[in-house]
Design a protein around this motif. Structure first.
Motif, PDB file in Angstrom:
ATOM      1  N   ASP A 178     -27.285 -57.318  45.123  1.00 27.44           N
ATOM      2  CA  ASP A 178     -26.729 -56.040  45.556  1.00 27.44           C
ATOM      3  C   ASP A 178     -27.379 -54.871  44.811  1.00 27.44           C
ATOM      4  O   ASP A 178     -27.795 -53.875  45.410  1.00 27.44           O
ATOM      5  N   ARG A 179     -27.498 -55.026  43.507  1.00 28.64           N
ATOM      6  CA  ARG A 179     -28.069 -53.930  42.699  1.00 28.64           C
ATOM      7  C   ARG A 179     -29.543 -53.723  43.018  1.00 28.64           C
ATOM      8  O   ARG A 179     -30.021 -52.595  43.146  1.00 28.64           O
ATOM      9  N   LEU A 180     -30.266 -54.844  43.140  1.00 28.55           N
ATOM     10  CA  LEU A 180     -31.704 -54.731  43.426  1.00 28.55           C
ATOM     11  C   LEU A 180     -31.921 -54.066  44.785  1.00 28.55           C
ATOM     12  O   LEU A 180     -32.794 -53.217  44.956  1.00 28.55           O
ATOM     13  N   GLN A 181     -31.080 -54.477  45.733  1.00 31.90           N
ATOM     14  CA  GLN A 181     -31.222 -53.918  47.078  1.00 31.90           C
ATOM     15  C   GLN A 181     -31.071 -52.408  47.035  1.00 31.90           C
ATOM     16  O   GLN A 181     -31.846 -51.677  47.657  1.00 31.90           O
ATOM     17  N   GLN A 182     -30.092 -51.966  46.252  1.00 29.19           N
ATOM     18  CA  GLN A 182     -29.877 -50.519  46.190  1.00 29.19           C
ATOM     19  C   GLN A 182     -30.982 -49.815  45.426  1.00 29.19           C
ATOM     20  O   GLN A 182     -31.508 -48.798  45.872  1.00 29.19           O
ATOM     21  N   SER A 183     -31.382 -50.383  44.289  1.00 29.17           N
ATOM     22  CA  SER A 183     -32.365 -49.634  43.502  1.00 29.17           C
ATOM     23  C   SER A 183     -33.762 -49.685  44.117  1.00 29.17           C
ATOM     24  O   SER A 183     -34.549 -48.771  43.948  1.00 29.17           O
ATOM     25  N   PHE A 184     -34.065 -50.727  44.884  1.00 31.45           N
ATOM     26  CA  PHE A 184     -35.384 -50.781  45.527  1.00 31.45           C
ATOM     27  C   PHE A 184     -35.330 -50.257  46.974  1.00 31.45           C
ATOM     28  O   PHE A 184     -36.352 -50.222  47.653  1.00 31.45           O
ATOM     29  N   GLY A 185     -34.135 -49.912  47.466  1.00 34.55           N
ATOM     30  CA  GLY A 185     -34.001 -49.441  48.853  1.00 34.55           C
ATOM     31  C   GLY A 185     -34.452 -50.482  49.861  1.00 34.55           C
ATOM     32  O   GLY A 185     -35.026 -50.167  50.897  1.00 34.55           O
TER      33      GLY A 185
END
Ligand SMILES: Nc1ncnc2c1ncn2[C@@H]1O[C@H](COP(=O)(O)OP(=O)(O)OP(=O)(O)O)[C@@H](O)[C@H]1O
Length: 514
Positions: free
Chosen positions: A199-206
């Motif tokens: 979830d976090r990676l998805q948000q920070s990498f768009g």
């Protein structure tokens, strides 16, 4: 709505079933059978369904790790199914896959650092120091220690390996990651950490993400939208909470009913799934789920409740598949351990009991058919029983399949297919200049234009087999505007119109509820 990053249209993957030394094709495993879905930039789509319903095959065909049998995969405005090897290499940099068991994607002789850096090397980053910096940064972002660079896969736990798998997928800065059962091989205690990380990676990498899972809890946790697959088809697509709160397709309801839920208000609600997924080499006709569907639609000639109707249909299906064990029923019914001497009435009762068919059906016509079939079975005439039941108990679900239609309005399935045809054509030309778009349109409509003398609205409609007009007012307006934009050479504007009106977000099933 903006145009999606990924637009999968009619994707199909069949595997031939062969026989003999000449490997003659005798059938096909229809693993994926014409699925369509979209994924927006930065969006997470879940793909759920029971084991064997085609999720992994869909993922591999989407990324062209396997050649699709049919369909289109439009990624950022280009049709991936047309790509040559060179274009495919570029695509694979932008669209990565994460597997269930990360162990299998690592070379055990390579250190973690080398494994994560490998894709960089393949894609031409020669500077060693730069590679090292990128890897250290990524390991940090997936929650590993810089010192882990020199460790080997066998030294890591399952959760740590999946973190490395994610780092490796992210190293080329992709736009899309397809994660196939990313946590199902992990201990439950680690699963939440990895989901949180995703979830976090998805948000920070768009990133755009497709998360494949048989576990509805997993998709509810991380997905914006969910597509539900059954036997090679997508039966329903909806925003996650809408799907969980208001599942429309009976399969989705059964899947949810079979999953333990935390919410005590919903516990025990709904129906559950029984039996196995039928073979994809011979899928049931009509709605593929009808052979297991607790809500299978009763024929209007009968007055039976849905549970009894399901029981009668299960009996019918089993008789047609020659799957009723009459000897076992005789043994069960025999009072003195001699099956040959079993009372025929007791054998009939034993068969009814096995299928949950009441001793007497409330509907006289249905009762007569079941009684006739039982008489035939007791007389070892399985064919006679099968014929009687096949004639007596049709269901609309054997003839008609639930049709994915846009929630925007009541367009029939042929119109919807035509709209999707136009949408894919447009989506692969959004970046083309006006002259090119008009030129392509002329070629696409050559036959119709010959007849009409020029490429006009009618010719475009005819070329894409779009009705004139479409019965639904909203759909007609959107398609009309898109065609006008196309005739002006503006594929981008046409695509915007079509995605705005018919985007995947609002795609819901199905006629069964209507
Ligand atoms: N290479 C192949 N040749 C023949 N049949 C195949 C092949 N790969 C998959 N299948 C069949 O296609 C169907 C779909 O398989 P797939 O692995 O895509 O399902 P799945 O939903 O991902 O299941 P799981 O969760 O168990 O991995 C299955 O019946 C499977 O046996």
């Amino acid at each position: 709505m903006t145009r999606p990053l990924l637009d999968v249209e009619g994707l199909t993957k069949h595997y031939p079933v062969t026989e003999g030394v000449l490997r003659k094709e005798v059938g096909r495993v229809r693993a994926v059978d014409g699925i369509s879905f979209t994924v927006d930039r930065g969006e997470t789509l879940g793909l759920v369904g029971e084991s064997g319903c085609g999720k992994s095959t869909a993922a591999r065909a989407t990324l062209r790790l396997e050649e699709p049998t049919d369909g289109h995969v439009v990624f950022d405005g280009e049709d991936v199914t047309d790509y040559d090897n060179r274009a495919l290499t570029r695509f694979r940099r932008r669209a990565q896959m994460v597997f269930q068991d990360p162990t299998s994607s690592f070379d055990p002789r390579m250190s973690i650092g080398e494994s994560v850096a490998e894709p960089l090397q393949i894609h031409g980053v020669r500077d060693r120091e730069r590679r090292r910096r990128i890897v250290a940064d990524l390991l940090d972002r997936v929650g590993l220690d810089a010192a882990d660079v020199d460790r080997y896969p066998h030294e890591l736990s399952g959760g740590q390996k999946q973190r490395v798998g994610l780092a490796r997928a992210l190293v080329c800065n992709p736009d899309l990651i397809v994660a196939d059962e990313p946590v199902s091989a992990l201990d439950v205690s680690v699963q939440a950490d990895i989901l949180d990380l995703i979830d976090r990676l998805q948000q920070s990498f768009g990133l755009a993400l497709v998360v494949i899972s048989h576990d509805l809890g997993v998709v509810r946790e991380v997905c914006d939208r969910v597509a539900v697959m059954y036997l090679g088809e997508i039966v329903e697509t909806a925003p996650t909470e809408e799907l969980f709160e208001d599942p429309r397709h009976p399969y989705t309801r059964a899947l949810l009913g079979s999953t333990p839920v935390a919410d005590p208000r919903r516990r025990g609600q709904g129906t559950t799934l029984t039996g196995d997924v039928p073979s994809p080499s011979d899928p049931p006709p009509g709605c593929r789920f009808h052979t297991r569907c607790p809500e299978v639609i009763p024929d209007e000639d009968y007055d039976l409740d849905s549970e009894t109707w399901r029981a009668v249909l299960d009996f019918r299906l089993r008789v047609l598949a020659d799957g009723v064990d009459i000897e076992a029923a005789r043994t069960y019914a025999a009072a003195d351990d001699d099956p040959a001497a079993a009372d025929p009435d007791a054998v009939r009762a034993a068969i009814r009991e096995e299928f949950g068919v009441p001793a007497t059906l409330s509907d006289g016509k249905a009762e007569a058919a079941v009684a006739d079939a039982l008489d035939s079975l007791v007389a070892d005439d399985v064919d006679g029983a099968a014929d009687r039941l096949a004639d007596a108990f049709p269901t609309v679900c054997r003839r008609e399949r639930p049709d994915l239609a846009p929630a925007t309005g009541a367009v029939d399935s042929e119109t919807w297919a035509a709209i999707k045809r136009l949408r894919v054509w447009v989506a692969t030309r959004v970046d083309a200049g006006e002259a090119t778009v008009r030129d392509h349109l002329e070629r696409r409509c050559a036959n119709e234009a010959d007849r009409a003398g020029e490429v006009d609205r009618l010719a475009v409609r005819a070329a894409f087999r779009l009705p004139d007009p479409i019965s639904d007012g909203d759909a007609e307006r959107a398609v009309g505007d898109a065609i006008d934009a196309l005739l002006a050479g503006q594929a981008g504007a046409a695509a915007d119109e079509l995605y705005e009106a018919f985007g995947g977000v609002r795609e819901r099933a199905c006629h069964l509820e209507d």
